[in-house]
Design a protein around this motif. Structure first.
Motif, PDB file in Angstrom:
ATOM      1  N   ASP A 190       0.834  -1.207   0.000  1.00 44.40           N
ATOM      2  CA  ASP A 190       0.000   0.000   0.000  1.00 44.40           C
ATOM      3  C   ASP A 190       0.870   1.259   0.000  1.00 44.40           C
ATOM      4  O   ASP A 190       0.601   2.217  -0.732  1.00 44.40           O
ATOM      5  N   LYS A 197       1.365   7.507  -6.774  1.00 45.13           N
ATOM      6  CA  LYS A 197       0.279   8.404  -7.175  1.00 45.13           C
ATOM      7  C   LYS A 197       0.757   9.853  -7.278  1.00 45.13           C
ATOM      8  O   LYS A 197       0.176  10.660  -7.987  1.00 45.13           O
ATOM      9  N   SER A 216       0.989  -1.391 -10.417  1.00 42.24           N
ATOM     10  CA  SER A 216      -0.287  -1.879  -9.868  1.00 42.24           C
ATOM     11  C   SER A 216      -0.727  -3.135 -10.599  1.00 42.24           C
ATOM     12  O   SER A 216      -1.198  -4.101  -9.986  1.00 42.24           O
ATOM     13  N   ARG A 220      -1.261  -6.828  -8.972  1.00 41.86           N
ATOM     14  CA  ARG A 220      -2.628  -7.354  -8.952  1.00 41.86           C
ATOM     15  C   ARG A 220      -2.821  -8.580  -9.849  1.00 41.86           C
ATOM     16  O   ARG A 220      -3.885  -9.206  -9.815  1.00 41.86           O
ATOM     17  N   LYS A 241     -13.111  -8.151 -18.356  1.00 39.07           N
ATOM     18  CA  LYS A 241     -12.221  -8.010 -17.196  1.00 39.07           C
ATOM     19  C   LYS A 241     -11.105  -9.058 -17.216  1.00 39.07           C
ATOM     20  O   LYS A 241     -10.884  -9.800 -16.244  1.00 39.07           O
ATOM     21  N   ASP A 274      -9.403  -7.726 -11.282  1.00 37.40           N
ATOM     22  CA  ASP A 274     -10.367  -7.222 -10.306  1.00 37.40           C
ATOM     23  C   ASP A 274     -10.883  -5.852 -10.763  1.00 37.40           C
ATOM     24  O   ASP A 274     -10.291  -5.206 -11.643  1.00 37.40           O
ATOM     25  N   ASP A 275     -11.960  -5.388 -10.175  1.00 41.87           N
ATOM     26  CA  ASP A 275     -12.612  -4.151 -10.614  1.00 41.87           C
ATOM     27  C   ASP A 275     -11.694  -2.934 -10.506  1.00 41.87           C
ATOM     28  O   ASP A 275     -11.690  -2.064 -11.386  1.00 41.87           O
ATOM     29  N   ALA A 276     -10.912  -2.868  -9.411  1.00 44.87           N
ATOM     30  CA  ALA A 276     -10.019  -1.725  -9.224  1.00 44.87           C
ATOM     31  C   ALA A 276      -8.968  -1.658 -10.331  1.00 44.87           C
ATOM     32  O   ALA A 276      -8.638  -0.570 -10.828  1.00 44.87           O
ATOM     33  N   THR A 277      -8.460  -2.819 -10.747  1.00 42.10           N
ATOM     34  CA  THR A 277      -7.451  -2.852 -11.804  1.00 42.10           C
ATOM     35  C   THR A 277      -8.065  -2.498 -13.157  1.00 42.10           C
ATOM     36  O   THR A 277      -7.452  -1.790 -13.956  1.00 42.10           O
ATOM     37  N   ALA A 279     -10.594  -0.520 -13.630  1.00 41.07           N
ATOM     38  CA  ALA A 279     -10.803   0.929 -13.608  1.00 41.07           C
ATOM     39  C   ALA A 279      -9.489   1.676 -13.833  1.00 41.07           C
ATOM     40  O   ALA A 279      -9.447   2.680 -14.564  1.00 41.07           O
ATOM     41  N   LEU A 280      -8.397   1.178 -13.232  1.00 44.17           N
ATOM     42  CA  LEU A 280      -7.098   1.826 -13.387  1.00 44.17           C
ATOM     43  C   LEU A 280      -6.604   1.730 -14.820  1.00 44.17           C
ATOM     44  O   LEU A 280      -6.046   2.700 -15.366  1.00 44.17           O
ATOM     45  N   ARG A 283      -8.378   4.192 -16.913  1.00 43.13           N
ATOM     46  CA  ARG A 283      -7.842   5.525 -16.628  1.00 43.13           C
ATOM     47  C   ARG A 283      -6.478   5.721 -17.275  1.00 43.13           C
ATOM     48  O   ARG A 283      -6.172   6.795 -17.806  1.00 43.13           O
TER      49      ARG A 283
END
Length: 396
Positions: A190, A197, A216, A220, A241, A274-277, A279-280, A283
């Motif tokens: 983390d 960032k 990331s 992941r 995904k 996963d959803d966070a990846t 989304a990244l 982006r």
């Protein structure tokens, strides 16, 4: 059938030779490999009896193997031909590069002036022992494997040796062989990712989130660095995904990079994101286009690469490693390498309770055993936790 003669004798007419002339034998035989008639001669025997004994032994060997041993070729010439004929056309360029480099830097400096037939088990074992003073057990095993494979080909492919004299060589083992796997704990990961960032103060392209997206993704998915750098946007399906791994980027030292097939057949795989990846990555794709528009000298990739340099070409692995280490230093974390993110992903999956077979397939390992052996310290903890749960369940 062997014939014998005394060479250069000047004692003609005398009952006994006093000039020191020696005997030689001559054997005529049919080479079973080619069907052609050949002959072998050897001299230097003080007496006819010794020549007869040697000829008898050679005839038995020819009868058994079907050809007379030659082995007069120098190891330098043999290795150069072996690399060119038996390796270069049949292995991946990176594999050939490793083999050629080991032959050139480790094998030939010691053995180039020897003939094949002069290679002996004792002298070779002594050399292996000496190598262990300078190299790890794994490196010496690699050098020996190359050498022994070449000599096996001299026996079975080139047919210039009857037997491999360096079989069953013993490689001295490490006294304390470390199997420690480097990875970030959840809290450390983390800290590492959060630091990405915020762009570095001296970063040339402050608006880019490329390294945050890259590291990331590695953390992941457990992708190898070469697999990640070879990705194109066609490999990432944000609807399903998934990310598809079907190639890897090889960046040899002082040479041009190239795409190769993955490390093994099981390395070709499709991984769920996963959803966070997801989304990244969406982006990052938008950010990539923004960076091209924002900076004049930042070019888009003609090959649709997910990660690339400012000129649009593949991102260099050594640059990625250097950036990774800088972030580790900046955050006071252990200074690891990007490959540690692959281990981190595996360890976190196992600690979260993921099935080891699933982890093995996700990483693209050749077998579950490879996964279990690599992360033994984790799997032992999982085994202990499972046993504790069982004991509580049965009431003991």
């Amino acid at each position: 059938m062997a014939s014998f003669r005394r060479r250069g004798c000047k004692c003609e007419g005398k009952k006994r030779c006093t000039c020191g002339a020696t005997w030689e034998y001559r054997i005529v035989y049919t080479d079973r490999r080619t069907g052609k008639q050949r002959e072998k001669t050897k001299g230097g025997f003080p007496t006819k009896k010794e020549a007869q004994l040697a000829a008898g032994e050679e005839e038995r060997q020819i009868q058994y193997f079907g050809f007379a041993e030659n082995g007069n070729e120098s190891l330098e010439k043999f290795f150069n031909e072996w690399l060119e004929i038996y390796k270069k056309p049949h292995v991946k360029p990176i594999t050939y590069s490793v083999q050629e480099r080991n032959v050139r830097l480790n094998i030939l400096p010691r053995w180039k002036n020897y003939k094949l037939k002069e290679l002996t088990r004792n002298e070779y074992q002594k050399w292996i022992n000496e190598l262990r003073d300078h190299y790890s057990e794994g490196t010496v095993r690699r050098i020996h494997s190359i050498f022994s494979t070449a000599i096996n080909d001299a026996v079975h492919e080139f047919n210039i040796l009857r037997e491999n004299p360096i079989q069953k060589i013993k490689i001295p083992k490490d006294i304390e062989k470390s199997e420690k796997v480097s990875f970030f704990k959840k809290e450390q990961l983390d800290v590492f990712l959060n630091a990405l960032k915020t762009p570095m103060k001296n970063a040339k392209y402050q608006h880019s989130i490329q390294y945050y997206a890259l590291f990331s993704l590695l953390a992941r998915t457990g992708l190898r660095i070469g697999e990640a750098l070879a990705l194109t946007w066609d490999d990432i399906d944000t609807t399903a995904k998934t990310v598809t791994v079907n190639k890897t980027l090889v960046y040899p030292l002082n040479s041009e990079p190239y795409l190769s097939t993955p490390k093994s057949k099981t390395s070709e795989r499709t991984i769920r994101l996963d959803d966070a990846t997801v989304a990244l990555m969406k982006r990052h794709r938008i950010n990539q286009k923004e960076v091209v528009l924002r900076y004049e000298n930042y070019q888009a990739s003609k090959d649709n690469l997910v990660f690339h340099q400012q000129d649009g070409r593949w991102l260099r692995t050594n640059v990625v490693r250097d950036y990774f280490k800088i972030v580790c230093k900046r955050t006071n974390l252990p200074i690891l390498s990007p490959h540690a993110l692959r281990h981190t992903h595996a360890v976190h999956l196992l600690e979260a309770g993921a099935n080891i077979k699933y982890v093995s397939e996700r990483l693209g390992h050749a077998s579950v055993k490879v996964t279990a052996d690599t992360y033994l310290h984790v799997t032992k903890k999982i085994e202990e936790d499972a046993l504790n749960l069982y004991e509580r369940y049965v009431g003991n």
